[in-house]
Write an enzyme that holds these catalytic residues in place. Structure first.
Site, short mmCIF file in Angstrom:
data_model
loop_
_atom_site.label_atom_id
_atom_site.label_comp_id
_atom_site.label_asym_id
_atom_site.label_seq_id
_atom_site.Cartn_x
_atom_site.Cartn_y
_atom_site.Cartn_z
N HIS A 44 -18.45 24.51 -45.66
CA HIS A 44 -17.00 24.42 -45.50
C HIS A 44 -16.29 25.76 -45.71
O HIS A 44 -15.08 25.83 -45.53
CB HIS A 44 -16.41 23.35 -46.42
N HIS A 103 -11.74 28.77 -44.64
CA HIS A 103 -12.02 27.48 -45.28
C HIS A 103 -11.80 26.38 -44.24
O HIS A 103 -10.72 26.27 -43.67
CB HIS A 103 -11.08 27.29 -46.47
#
Length: 168
Positions: free
Chosen positions: A73, A88
């Site tokens: 992620h 992110h």
């Protein structure tokens, strides 16, 4: 001859401007509006966010991949100037243990602006109740001399300039 020397000196002292590209197509918005306190408070540095309309994630700047979080992620990139970027993918997506995001690069790999880095399954994230916002932060933004303010709340295309930065 003196004029040419002065012009060269002037141009050499001007900060080099670097255009930061959008990592994904979608709606550009400020970090303060991200539904995560660490990003909204700029605890991880200046940056911007995108509500994506695509699953394709691209490199905003040239650099070297410095980190890939085991849960796929987060991607870290360091530019040749030493700026550290964090990309992110989604909010709280660490909880998915790698589901929903496929990283297409490796740690230590050199990447170019606009290069495909990852895919993110927005529909899966939505189905599981996760926010698919993509956040870009400059985690050591103190090395920047200048940072333009993007025009927020507009639709953007991936790989298009959204911000200009300059280094000390």
């Amino acid at each position: 001859m003196i004029r040419i020397t002065r012009l060269i000196d002037f141009l050499a002292k001007r900060p080099k401007l670097t255009r930061v590209l959008a990592p994904v197509a979608g709606k550009l918005f400020p970090l303060e509006d991200v539904q995560d306190e660490i990003f909204a408070s700029k605890g991880l540095g200046e940056g911007f966010a995108v509500k994506p309309e695509s699953d394709l994630i691209y490199a905003p700047l040239d650099g070297v991949i410095t980190s890939i979080f085991p849960t796929n992620h987060e991607i870290g990139i360091r530019t040749k100037e030493g700026l550290d970027l964090l990309i992110h993918l989604g909010l709280n997506t660490i909880e998915l243990a790698g589901s929903g995001c496929d990283i297409l690069v490796e740690s230590g790999q050199e990447v170019k602006r606009g290069q495909l880095l990852a895919t993110m399954n927005r529909h899966l994230l939505e189905k599981l109740g996760y926010d698919d916002t993509v956040v870009v932060t400059y985690t050591n933004d103190f090395i920047l001399k200048g940072l333009s303010s993007p025009t927020f709340f507009r639709q953007i295309n991936a790989k298009r300039a959204v911000q200009t930065i300059s280094y000390h």
